[in-house]
Design a protein around this motif. Structure first.
Motif, PDB file in Angstrom:
ATOM      1  N   LEU A 177     -48.869-100.027  32.023  1.00  0.00           N
ATOM      2  CA  LEU A 177     -50.332-100.025  32.102  1.00  0.00           C
ATOM      3  C   LEU A 177     -50.863 -98.997  33.107  1.00  0.00           C
ATOM      4  O   LEU A 177     -51.698 -98.152  32.746  1.00  0.00           O
ATOM      5  N   PRO A 178     -50.394 -99.020  34.370  1.00  0.00           N
ATOM      6  CA  PRO A 178     -50.907 -97.997  35.293  1.00  0.00           C
ATOM      7  C   PRO A 178     -50.547 -96.573  34.879  1.00  0.00           C
ATOM      8  O   PRO A 178     -51.330 -95.649  35.095  1.00  0.00           O
ATOM      9  N   LEU A 179     -49.372 -96.408  34.262  1.00  0.00           N
ATOM     10  CA  LEU A 179     -48.985 -95.067  33.797  1.00  0.00           C
ATOM     11  C   LEU A 179     -49.941 -94.579  32.714  1.00  0.00           C
ATOM     12  O   LEU A 179     -50.368 -93.423  32.703  1.00  0.00           O
ATOM     13  N   ARG A 180     -50.280 -95.474  31.808  1.00  0.00           N
ATOM     14  CA  ARG A 180     -51.198 -95.085  30.733  1.00  0.00           C
ATOM     15  C   ARG A 180     -52.609 -94.849  31.267  1.00  0.00           C
ATOM     16  O   ARG A 180     -53.290 -93.911  30.857  1.00  0.00           O
ATOM     17  N   GLU A 181     -53.023 -95.717  32.176  1.00  0.00           N
ATOM     18  CA  GLU A 181     -54.375 -95.553  32.732  1.00  0.00           C
ATOM     19  C   GLU A 181     -54.505 -94.221  33.467  1.00  0.00           C
ATOM     20  O   GLU A 181     -55.552 -93.578  33.449  1.00  0.00           O
ATOM     21  N   GLU A 182     -53.413 -93.827  34.097  1.00  0.00           N
ATOM     22  CA  GLU A 182     -53.453 -92.611  34.904  1.00  0.00           C
ATOM     23  C   GLU A 182     -53.290 -91.345  34.064  1.00  0.00           C
ATOM     24  O   GLU A 182     -53.934 -90.329  34.319  1.00  0.00           O
ATOM     25  N   ASN A 183     -52.463 -91.438  33.050  1.00  0.00           N
ATOM     26  CA  ASN A 183     -52.073 -90.204  32.347  1.00  0.00           C
ATOM     27  C   ASN A 183     -52.607 -90.066  30.929  1.00  0.00           C
ATOM     28  O   ASN A 183     -52.501 -89.008  30.337  1.00  0.00           O
ATOM     29  N   GLU A 184     -53.133 -91.128  30.375  1.00  0.00           N
ATOM     30  CA  GLU A 184     -53.561 -91.064  28.974  1.00  0.00           C
ATOM     31  C   GLU A 184     -55.056 -90.755  28.910  1.00  0.00           C
ATOM     32  O   GLU A 184     -55.860 -91.424  29.554  1.00  0.00           O
ATOM     33  N   THR A 185     -55.393 -89.756  28.147  1.00  0.00           N
ATOM     34  CA  THR A 185     -56.806 -89.381  28.023  1.00  0.00           C
ATOM     35  C   THR A 185     -57.237 -89.459  26.562  1.00  0.00           C
ATOM     36  O   THR A 185     -56.466 -89.149  25.656  1.00  0.00           O
ATOM     37  N   SER A 186     -58.479 -89.851  26.386  1.00  0.00           N
ATOM     38  CA  SER A 186     -59.039 -89.927  25.034  1.00  0.00           C
ATOM     39  C   SER A 186     -59.628 -88.577  24.664  1.00  0.00           C
ATOM     40  O   SER A 186     -60.363 -87.974  25.450  1.00  0.00           O
ATOM     41  N   LEU A 187     -59.313 -88.122  23.490  1.00  0.00           N
ATOM     42  CA  LEU A 187     -59.901 -86.880  22.986  1.00  0.00           C
ATOM     43  C   LEU A 187     -61.083 -87.224  22.081  1.00  0.00           C
ATOM     44  O   LEU A 187     -61.213 -88.348  21.598  1.00  0.00           O
ATOM     45  N   GLU A 188     -61.939 -86.228  21.851  1.00  0.00           N
ATOM     46  CA  GLU A 188     -63.124 -86.455  21.032  1.00  0.00           C
ATOM     47  C   GLU A 188     -62.717 -86.882  19.623  1.00  0.00           C
ATOM     48  O   GLU A 188     -61.740 -86.390  19.070  1.00  0.00           O
ATOM     49  N   GLY A 189     -63.496 -87.787  19.074  1.00  0.00           N
ATOM     50  CA  GLY A 189     -63.238 -88.252  17.718  1.00  0.00           C
ATOM     51  C   GLY A 189     -64.139 -87.572  16.714  1.00  0.00           C
ATOM     52  O   GLY A 189     -65.202 -87.050  17.066  1.00  0.00           O
ATOM     53  N   LEU A 190     -63.701 -87.571  15.482  1.00  0.00           N
ATOM     54  CA  LEU A 190     -64.486 -86.976  14.398  1.00  0.00           C
ATOM     55  C   LEU A 190     -64.956 -88.072  13.445  1.00  0.00           C
ATOM     56  O   LEU A 190     -64.256 -89.073  13.248  1.00  0.00           O
ATOM     57  N   PHE A 191     -66.119 -87.840  12.890  1.00  0.00           N
ATOM     58  CA  PHE A 191     -66.747 -88.870  12.060  1.00  0.00           C
ATOM     59  C   PHE A 191     -67.359 -88.216  10.831  1.00  0.00           C
ATOM     60  O   PHE A 191     -67.933 -87.122  10.903  1.00  0.00           O
ATOM     61  N   ALA A 192     -67.228 -88.868   9.693  1.00  0.00           N
ATOM     62  CA  ALA A 192     -67.901 -88.402   8.472  1.00  0.00           C
ATOM     63  C   ALA A 192     -68.324 -89.629   7.674  1.00  0.00           C
ATOM     64  O   ALA A 192     -67.613 -90.647   7.669  1.00  0.00           O
ATOM     65  N   ALA A 193     -69.481 -89.539   7.060  1.00  0.00           N
ATOM     66  CA  ALA A 193     -69.977 -90.700   6.318  1.00  0.00           C
ATOM     67  C   ALA A 193     -70.844 -90.246   5.162  1.00  0.00           C
ATOM     68  O   ALA A 193     -71.388 -89.136   5.160  1.00  0.00           O
ATOM     69  N   LEU A 194     -70.948 -91.111   4.192  1.00  0.00           N
ATOM     70  CA  LEU A 194     -71.876 -90.896   3.076  1.00  0.00           C
ATOM     71  C   LEU A 194     -72.641 -92.202   2.886  1.00  0.00           C
ATOM     72  O   LEU A 194     -72.048 -93.253   2.662  1.00  0.00           O
ATOM     73  N   TYR A 195     -73.972 -92.108   3.038  1.00  0.00           N
ATOM     74  CA  TYR A 195     -74.803 -93.300   2.944  1.00  0.00           C
ATOM     75  C   TYR A 195     -75.708 -93.234   1.715  1.00  0.00           C
ATOM     76  O   TYR A 195     -76.031 -92.159   1.204  1.00  0.00           O
ATOM     77  N   GLY A 196     -76.153 -94.404   1.304  1.00  0.00           N
ATOM     78  CA  GLY A 196     -77.276 -94.519   0.389  1.00  0.00           C
ATOM     79  C   GLY A 196     -78.392 -95.225   1.141  1.00  0.00           C
ATOM     80  O   GLY A 196     -78.132 -96.162   1.901  1.00  0.00           O
ATOM     81  N   ARG A 197     -79.620 -94.748   1.000  1.00  0.00           N
ATOM     82  CA  ARG A 197     -80.718 -95.332   1.779  1.00  0.00           C
ATOM     83  C   ARG A 197     -81.851 -95.768   0.863  1.00  0.00           C
ATOM     84  O   ARG A 197     -82.206 -95.062  -0.085  1.00  0.00           O
ATOM     85  N   MET A 198     -82.390 -96.938   1.145  1.00  0.00           N
ATOM     86  CA  MET A 198     -83.576 -97.414   0.444  1.00  0.00           C
ATOM     87  C   MET A 198     -84.690 -97.555   1.480  1.00  0.00           C
ATOM     88  O   MET A 198     -84.570 -98.338   2.423  1.00  0.00           O
ATOM     89  N   THR A 199     -85.741 -96.772   1.321  1.00  0.00           N
ATOM     90  CA  THR A 199     -86.841 -96.760   2.287  1.00  0.00           C
ATOM     91  C   THR A 199     -88.057 -97.463   1.704  1.00  0.00           C
ATOM     92  O   THR A 199     -88.444 -97.196   0.556  1.00  0.00           O
ATOM     93  N   PHE A 200     -88.626 -98.369   2.480  1.00  0.00           N
ATOM     94  CA  PHE A 200     -89.883 -99.006   2.098  1.00  0.00           C
ATOM     95  C   PHE A 200     -90.995 -98.085   2.590  1.00  0.00           C
ATOM     96  O   PHE A 200     -91.261 -98.010   3.797  1.00  0.00           O
ATOM     97  N   ARG A 201     -91.613 -97.379   1.668  1.00  0.00           N
ATOM     98  CA  ARG A 201     -92.419 -96.226   2.048  1.00  0.00           C
ATOM     99  C   ARG A 201     -93.667 -96.603   2.827  1.00  0.00           C
ATOM    100  O   ARG A 201     -94.146 -95.840   3.648  1.00  0.00           O
TER     101      ARG A 201
END
Lengths: 468, 193
Positions: free
Chosen positions: A259-283
């Motif tokens: 645990l301390p080894l990971r906390e000290e040495n492990e870093t999170s890199l940026e994540g990538l995201f992609a999505a496709l939505y359908g939207r219904m708008t009440f105008r």
């Protein structure tokens, strides 16, 4: 014994040697059982098909012409009902259509006639557009005077179905004050009215003088000439980048070095995201419901440098002696201390891939071509997959899908909130840039994992809203 | 259930076959791992890696009857990988005839327990022990050993010869045989020998 025989003895003794394992240890060697995700995929695909079908049906069901006719019909009916309820309406049929107002005796004669049932659809469409533009507060006030609408009404076949051969004679308002008459008329007269500026032959002096005599005691409700669909549909492709905020906790009963080894040495890199939505708008309200499919992937990087001496003490034979006459062998047991110098530098990654179904409710407010909005909702996780290797000892890594460092196959519901600002780039499309926070109540780690690994996401997203 | 059935079932993802495979072969493979790592915890880690590789690459095994030799090779490679992380093996290149040393050793060694035998062997230098183990116990020839350890065949032969000589010397010595001599001396005093 000959040495050759000794080797044979070694081979026969050790070659078939076995070391028994406990049931738990054996179970840990088995590959992770494959969960049957068939039903989840069936539900997901069915949902997408249903959503696409609904969007297609709704997009083809309504069109502006039908909507316009519908609204105009409703408006005409309202006028008719109002006068009927007052029991003052006197309906006549006339060939000529006119609205006559007499300022002196406060009698209105509203004669409507619609005879041209062969008017084209384009006339209706034009009228609807004109009607929307014309209904402004100024026009409402002007309505308090007199309106001649026969030219335009004559081109509306759908209205004619309601008020054909109808003359509304408002002079039956006897006993009522002029303001009451106009109030009733103003409130309920939701007929599509042509652009007043185009009225020919209208005596504006007369109109203005007539206007002065009416004192409205309550706020006039503007007629609803919203001729589009009540809901609008859009598809939204979105990409983004986010930073995973990780937290690690000890899940084991005893403290662990990892645990301390990971906390000290492990870093999170940026994540990538992609999505496709359908939207219904009440105008009318600006609220919308949005759902779709999203994919996210983020990586953890472990840079491990180590340099230490590992001491291992075991008890065993440290010496064997043979007596001088060769008939006695003495084994001396003692502590065997083994020191191993361990050093190295390793960079190892492990990553997580998530497939989610986001469902959000949001609100948008336009400012000209610009729009700002916010939404709140959940991501329903369909599948999470861990890849790569994770630290398992002070110097070693092991695959993420082997015991005990197992990860869940599903992280359940995630809560998300987004703020975004966008700009129209064409009649049907708009781009937006948003910031989003995602909270994951559940951990990535399996219950058996000695380290609990949890995440929160924060990121920026770019999307294109394409109105269907 | 025959090994063919088990392997075929594992290829199809049959859970019972996977369990049968693990129960049948894990004890033997663990013993192999321990001969190389000389530590039960490390050998269990190596065994974990071994079965991970086995299940991952089982589809590449065409002859189910050869499963154990295939799995043994995976276990040995996994063990050596771990050892390489901890030690740098340096094999000395030399040409020595592959002669079996002659001579006799005390009969008592024929009755020693397996664990004691392994400890005895592990007193050899690591490189010599590896070659000796691969050749004598696992039964690999020098060409196979050269592939596994990435050394030349002549080096393998030379290492085996040296290992045998050292072992003979160890077995016949009446003196301390390794760096633990200080403990031996202490124990002699302690036990009054």
């Amino acid at each position: 014994m000959e040495y050759k025989d000794f080797e044979f003895h070694l081979k026969s003794s050790l070659q078939g040697e076995e070391i028994q394992l406990t049931d738990r240890q054996l179970a840990a060697l088995l590959p992770a059982s494959k969960t049957d995700y068939t039903w989840k995929w069936i539900i997901l695909i069915s949902g997408i098909i249903a959503l696409a079908t609904a969007l297609f049906w709704l997009a083809n069901k309504d069109n502006n012409t039908k909507s316009t006719a519908s609204y105009i019909n409703k408006s005409a009916s309202t006028v008719h009902n109002t006068h009927s309820n007052n029991n003052d309406a006197n309906i006549k049929t006339k060939v000529d259509s006119k609205v006559v107002m007499s300022n002196n005796d406060n009698v209105f004669e509203n004669t409507l006639e619609n005879t041209d049932t062969n008017a084209t659809t384009s006339s209706i469409s034009n009228l609807s557009k004109t009607s929307i533009k014309s209904i402004t507060p100024e026009h409402n006030e002007t309505l308090t005077s007199a309106i001649e609408i026969d030219k335009h009404l004559s081109s509306i076949p759908n209205i004619s179905s309601s008020i054909n051969n109808t003359t509304v004679k408002l002079d039956a308002f006897t006993g009522s004050t002029a303001s009451e008459k106009m109030g009733a008329l103003q409130q309920d007269l939701v007929l599509p009215v042509s652009q007043l500026t185009t009225l020919e032959g209208l005596d504006m002096k007369k109109v203005n003088s007539g206007q002065k005599m009416f004192q409205f005691t309550k706020k006039v409700q503007c007629a609803d000439f919203f001729v589009g669909r009540k809901v609008a549909f859009a598809i939204i492709p979105e990409i983004g980048i986010f930073y995973p905020f990780k937290s690690l906790e000890n899940n084991a009963s005893e403290p662990t070095l990892i645990l301390p080894l990971r906390e000290e040495n492990e870093t999170s890199l940026e994540g990538l995201f992609a999505a496709l939505y359908g939207r219904m708008t009440f105008r009318r309200s600006g609220f919308y419901i949005q759902a779709g499919v999203s994919y996210a992937r983020h990586v953890e990087k472990m840079s491990l440098s180590y340099d230490f001496i590992e001491k291992d003490t075991t008890r065993g034979i440290i010496s064997t002696t043979i007596s001088t006459n060769g008939d006695t062998i003495t084994n001396i047991y003692g502590d065997i201390i083994k020191e191993t110098h361990l050093s190295g530098n390793k960079i190892v990654h492990h990553s997580f891939s998530l497939i989610d179904i986001p469902i959000v409710v949001g609100y948008e407010k336009p400012f000209g071509d610009w729009i700002i909005g916010a939404d709140l909702g959940v991501n329903v996780n369909v599948n999470m997959k861990a890849n790569g290797k994770i630290l398992s000892s002070a110097t070693d890594f092991q695959p993420t899908d082997t015991n005990p460092y197992n990860f869940n196959k599903n992280v359940g519901l995630q809560l998300r909130g987004t703020l975004h600002a966008g700009r129209n780039i064409s009649e049907k499309s708009r781009v937006y840039l948003g910031i989003r926070g995602t909270y994951l109540p559940n951990t990535y780690s399996d219950d058996s994992n000695p380290i609990t690994q949890s995440y929160r996401f924060g990121g920026a997203y770019l999307g294109l809203i394409y109105r269907l | 259930m025959s090994i063919e059935d088990i392997v075929l079932g594992c290829k199809e993802g049959n859970r019972k076959c996977q369990e049968a495979l693990v129960q049948k072969f894990a004890p033997g493979l663990l013993a192999i791992c321990q001969r190389y790592t000389s530590d039960i915890h490390k050998s269990q880690d190596v065994l974990q890696d071994t079965f991970y590789m086995i299940f991952k690459n089982l589809h590449t095994l065409h002859d189910p009857k050869a499963f154990f030799s295939w799995a043994k090779r995976i276990a040995i490679n996994a063990s050596l990988e771990l050892l390489r992380k901890q030690h740098k093996f340096i094999f000395v290149e030399m040409e020595i005839a592959n002669d079996m040393p002659s001579g006799s050793i005390p009969d008592v060694y024929s009755t020693m327990a397996n664990a004691e035998l392994i400890k005895l062997l592990q007193k050899l230098p690591k490189t010599l022990y590896l070659v000796f183990n691969l050749h004598v116990i696992e039964g690999y020839n020098h060409q196979e050993i050269s592939d596994i350890l990435q050394i030349s065949e002549s080096t393998s032969r030379a290492s085996l010869f040296k290992a045998r000589q050292r072992l003979m010397s160890q077995l016949n010595t009446t003196q301390t045989v390794d760096q633990n001599s200080i403990y031996f001396t202490d124990n002699i005093k302690q036990y009054g020998i």
